[in-house]
Design a protein around this motif. Structure first.
Motif, PDB file in Angstrom:
ATOM      1  N   UNK A   1      80.983 -12.406  10.998  1.00 57.42           N
ATOM      2  CA  UNK A   1      81.623 -11.368  11.790  1.00 57.42           C
ATOM      3  C   UNK A   1      81.168 -11.497  13.240  1.00 57.42           C
ATOM      4  N   UNK A   2      82.027 -11.202  14.192  1.00 55.37           N
ATOM      5  CA  UNK A   2      81.593 -11.225  15.595  1.00 55.37           C
ATOM      6  C   UNK A   2      80.425 -10.253  15.785  1.00 55.37           C
ATOM      7  N   UNK A   3      79.442 -10.663  16.590  1.00 55.49           N
ATOM      8  CA  UNK A   3      78.270  -9.817  16.780  1.00 55.49           C
ATOM      9  C   UNK A   3      77.795  -9.835  18.227  1.00 55.49           C
ATOM     10  N   UNK A   4      77.300  -8.696  18.672  1.00 57.74           N
ATOM     11  CA  UNK A   4      76.631  -8.583  19.960  1.00 57.74           C
ATOM     12  C   UNK A   4      75.254  -8.003  19.665  1.00 57.74           C
ATOM     13  N   UNK A   5      74.228  -8.734  20.059  1.00 53.11           N
ATOM     14  CA  UNK A   5      72.856  -8.317  19.806  1.00 53.11           C
ATOM     15  C   UNK A   5      72.287  -7.687  21.067  1.00 53.11           C
ATOM     16  N   UNK A   6      71.846  -6.460  20.928  1.00 50.39           N
ATOM     17  CA  UNK A   6      71.300  -5.691  22.044  1.00 50.39           C
ATOM     18  C   UNK A   6      69.804  -5.974  22.157  1.00 50.39           C
ATOM     19  N   UNK A   7      69.413  -6.643  23.238  1.00 46.59           N
ATOM     20  CA  UNK A   7      68.005  -6.954  23.495  1.00 46.59           C
ATOM     21  C   UNK A   7      67.501  -6.183  24.709  1.00 46.59           C
ATOM     22  N   UNK A   8      68.143  -5.094  25.012  1.00 43.05           N
ATOM     23  CA  UNK A   8      67.839  -4.331  26.210  1.00 43.05           C
ATOM     24  C   UNK A   8      66.488  -3.637  26.202  1.00 43.05           C
ATOM     25  N   UNK A   9      65.903  -3.425  25.030  1.00 44.98           N
ATOM     26  CA  UNK A   9      64.616  -2.739  24.961  1.00 44.98           C
ATOM     27  C   UNK A   9      63.506  -3.624  24.409  1.00 44.98           C
ATOM     28  N   UNK A  10      63.744  -4.925  24.339  1.00 47.90           N
ATOM     29  CA  UNK A  10      62.746  -5.857  23.810  1.00 47.90           C
ATOM     30  C   UNK A  10      61.614  -6.038  24.818  1.00 47.90           C
ATOM     31  N   UNK A  11      60.378  -5.928  24.321  1.00 51.18           N
ATOM     32  CA  UNK A  11      59.199  -6.088  25.176  1.00 51.18           C
ATOM     33  C   UNK A  11      58.472  -7.399  24.930  1.00 51.18           C
ATOM     34  N   UNK A  12      58.759  -8.052  23.786  1.00 52.99           N
ATOM     35  CA  UNK A  12      58.084  -9.305  23.434  1.00 52.99           C
ATOM     36  C   UNK A  12      58.941 -10.073  22.440  1.00 52.99           C
TER      37      UNK A  12
END
Length: 100
Positions: A29-40
């Protein structure tokens, strides 16, 4: 319809198996992964993201990582992986952040 999956803030080896499982469940399935709050980002979770990107390409499905936190960008590039390799777009940096 594109699915959005939000990454946890700290991507270390402890989240690798759950991350792989979550992505496997969304395969095809098409996916968009949100990495906006990743710290490490650690090596193993990054390898999972690289493998997922390749799988989505083989399945001819959309795969994108956006938005990106500055820490995500720095971690990924620090591990020697280009943002292009995982189809991550830094135009979506979290509000108030910029690349140095």
């Amino acid at each position: 319809m594109t699915i959005t999956y939000k990454l946890p803030g700290h991507l270390d080896s402890a989240v690798a198996a759950p991350l792989a499982s979550e992505l496997t469940d969304r395969c095809g399935q098409p996916i968009c992964i949100d990495a906006g709050e990743v710290t490490f980002v650690g090596t193993l979770p990054l390898q999972i993201l690289v493998a997922a990107r390749k799988q989505w390409a083989e399945d001819e499905q959309s795969f994108q990582i956006a938005p990106l936190s500055q820490a995500f960008v720095a971690s990924v590039e620090g591990l020697g992986v280009s943002l292009q390799d995982i189809n991550a777009t830094d135009t979506g940096l979290a509000a108030g952040e910029g690349r140095a």
